[in-house]
Scaffold this active site. Structure first.
Site, short mmCIF file in Angstrom:
data_model
loop_
_atom_site.label_atom_id
_atom_site.label_comp_id
_atom_site.label_asym_id
_atom_site.label_seq_id
_atom_site.Cartn_x
_atom_site.Cartn_y
_atom_site.Cartn_z
N GLU A 295 -14.62 -21.33 -10.71
CA GLU A 295 -15.43 -20.50 -11.60
C GLU A 295 -16.81 -20.46 -11.01
OE1 GLU A 295 -13.70 -21.12 -15.98
OE2 GLU A 295 -14.83 -22.66 -15.36
N1 IFG Z 1 -11.86 -23.98 -17.23
C1 IFG Z 1 -12.98 -24.56 -16.56
C2 IFG Z 1 -12.99 -26.06 -17.05
C3 IFG Z 1 -12.86 -26.12 -18.64
C4 IFG Z 1 -11.66 -25.57 -19.08
C5 IFG Z 1 -11.29 -25.78 -20.69
C6 IFG Z 1 -10.97 -25.18 -14.99
C7 IFG Z 1 -10.72 -25.54 -13.48
C8 IFG Z 1 -11.92 -24.18 -18.78
N2 IFG Z 1 -12.46 -24.53 -15.18
O1 IFG Z 1 -10.28 -25.25 -16.01
O2 IFG Z 1 -14.17 -26.52 -16.78
O3 IFG Z 1 -14.18 -25.71 -19.04
O4 IFG Z 1 -10.10 -25.59 -20.98
#
Ligand code: IFG
Length: 537
Positions: A349
């Protein structure tokens, strides 16, 4: 006043008497084994994860007795440690001494942990477990294998074995033999300590719980936008400012691991044959670091702390040299304090970093991991920047495909599967689940179980899959009860997918075996979710 003989001693004597009879009978004739209470006698194939081969022999049940020894091979300190661990799990509920010795007490009943002379299929993580009237033998090529055999043995004993005080009863181990080994070498769990910090005791409790299902890696998500949770000597403000009071989602869950606590956790995990993998998430998810140090921001101004749950807004300053001094110092100190082979560098992200800057950053940072003797582990986005083929990509997409991942695997990289719509334990079970998120959809137990890691990602063959991992993000978690509610019963589902054969994959069988785990979880006070999909015993 007539001396009262405690019931447990009477029963132990009766047990001993009967088991000695059984023992004596075992010496020659096949006497009828006294019937254990049928309602809770475990079957050899009731185990989770399902073993590769299990053959019951109802004439060969073994009864633990006050005279049972735990015997380990002379000369193997590791095997002895497994023997001591086994004793520590059996003594509270039985009240038996269960001495750990390396002497050959062939006449006394024993649980024997032996190294070597195994079926070749056992490999370096498998084991063979044989139960006869005279005793139990667990054979493996490594202490890891013995430890896995011990987890199976614990599940073959009645659920009350998990009690922490003596239970007056007969401790039957069903007769027969098991030959077992894992489908995948990597079976992981992840705990997010950044959004909500969980104290070392809570982490140890979770380590004990996942070890029971043959999980062998624990990935700790140590840094993110809200908090920095690991002491770094060369950058002390990281924990002072972003590990202190008020950090965490909604300002909840301040705290961090000192180096001593981190070392102690690694040792504790190792004693449960689990390897810790630390994660420093970058170049995104870095608000905590950039709040602690103004110089880590391109404009030289420290960003304010963040306690909301938005993602994708932060990025290290890619063109600033101090960024790489910072990253190298962190990687160096983390590598020095981490016995395990992997450092997770995050990479997910990075929406506030351009693709060009992301590649520039990773091109400078990835070699640092090797420089300090570790292997790169990262979220699957790192597969876009041609990492070394030793790097592991953690697949978390929900659509079962990713061209960069498939190309990397074709080049020789391996992946660990954590599809968010199957393996993310922070996903709500359904709309009524009081905690958790739902961006990847609701994940009931059957959703977590009914998929195949061997062919989940398009154009990625099973040979490209190192294993599976169940992440538990902590935006909405506050307590160990919350961890347990989200992890049980879905963590055992992921553990079975990582260990058991594809041929043994069967929802009906799994849900029955899962239902039989409930009395055990209740004995341990595990706050599990009573999914309506399972008949809980
Ligand atoms: N995506 C984010 C996490 C977390 C997650 C919660 C990944 C690799 C959503 N990154 O999953 O930091 O916020 O479900």
């Amino acid at each position: 006043m007539r001396k009262r003989i405690p019931v447990t001693s009477l029963l132990a004597a009766v047990t001993l008497g009967l088991s000695t009879l059984g023992l004596a009978a075992g010496a020659g004739t096949a006497a009828a084994t006294p019937p254990a209470p049928a309602h809770d006698k475990q079957g050899l194939s009731d185990v989770i994860p399902a073993p590769v081969e299990a053959e019951a022999d109802p004439e060969a049940d073994f009864w633990l007795s006050p005279f049972t020894h735990i015997r380990t091979e002379r000369g193997s300190a590791e095997a002895r440690e497994v023997g001591k661990y086994l004793a520590s799990t059996l003594r509270p509920a039985t009240g038996y001494p269960l001495p750990v010795t390396s002497a050959k007490h062939s006449f006394l009943p024993s649980i024997s942990l032996e190294l070597g002379r195994t079926d070749p299929r056992v490999g370096d993580q498998g084991y063979q477990l044989d139960v006869t009237k005279r005793g139990v033998t667990i054979k493996a090529n490594t202490a890891d294998g013995l430890f896995s055999g011990v987890q199976t043995l614990r599940q073959l004993l009645p659920a009350q074995i998990a009690a922490d005080s003596p239970q007056p009863r007969i401790w039957t181990v069903p007769g027969g033999n098991i030959l077992d080994y894992p489908r995948f070498g990597y079976r992981g769990a992840m705990l997010d300590l950044a959004r909500h910090f969980h104290e070392p005791d809570e982490i140890k409790a979770y380590i004990d719980q996942i070890a029971a299902y043959k999980i062998n890696y624990l990935h700790l998500h140590l840094t993110d936008d809200q908090g920095w949770r690991i002491q770094i000597d060369s950058w002390p403000e990281l924990t002072k400012k972003s590990g202190g009071p008020g950090t965490g989602v909604d300002g909840e869950g301040p705290g961090f691991l000192t180096k001593a606590e981190y070392a102690e956790l690694n040792a504790y995990a190792a004693s449960r044959h689990i390897t810790i993998i630390p994660e420093i998430d970058m170049p995104g998810h870095t608000n905590a670091a950039q709040h602690a140090y103004a110089e880590l921001n391109c404009d030289g101004v420290a960003v304010p702390p963040r306690t909301d749950i938005e993602v994708g807004y932060s990025s290290l300053c890619i063109d600033s040299e101090i960024t790489y001094t910072f990253v190298e110092d962190v990687i160096r100190e983390l590598a020095e304090m981490t016995p395990g082979p992997y450092l997770h560098i995050g990479g997910d992200e990075a929406h506030a970093t351009t693709d060009e800057d992301y590649r520039k950053f990773m091109d400078r940072v990835m070699p640092m991991v090797a420089k300090y003797g570790k292997t790169i582990y990262g979220w699957d986005e790192i597969m876009q920047v041609d990492p070394p083929t030793s790097a592991i990509g953690q697949f978390w997409d929900t659509d079962g495909q990713d061209a960069d991942v498939a190309e990397a695997v074709a080049r020789g990289n391996k992946i660990v599967l954590s599809p968010a719509n199957k393996a993310y334990l922070d996903m709500k079970y359904d709309e009524s689940t009081p905690i958790g998120l739902s961006w990847a959809g609701y994940v009931e137990v059957r959703d977590a179980y009914d998929w195949n890691p061997g062919n989940h990602v398009q154009d990625v063959p099973e040979s490209g899959v190192l294993g599976v991992e169940a992440p538990l993000w902590s935006e909405t978690l506050r307590t160990l009860d919350h961890i347990e509610y989200m992890a049980f019963p879905r963590l055992p589902a992921i553990a079975e997918l990582g260990w058991s054969t594809e041929a043994s994959h069967d929802w009906e069988s799994f849900r029955q075996r899962l239902g039989a785990q409930a009395p055990r979880w209740e004995q341990q006070g595990i706050n599990f979710y009573r999914s309506p999909q399972v008949d809980w015993q």
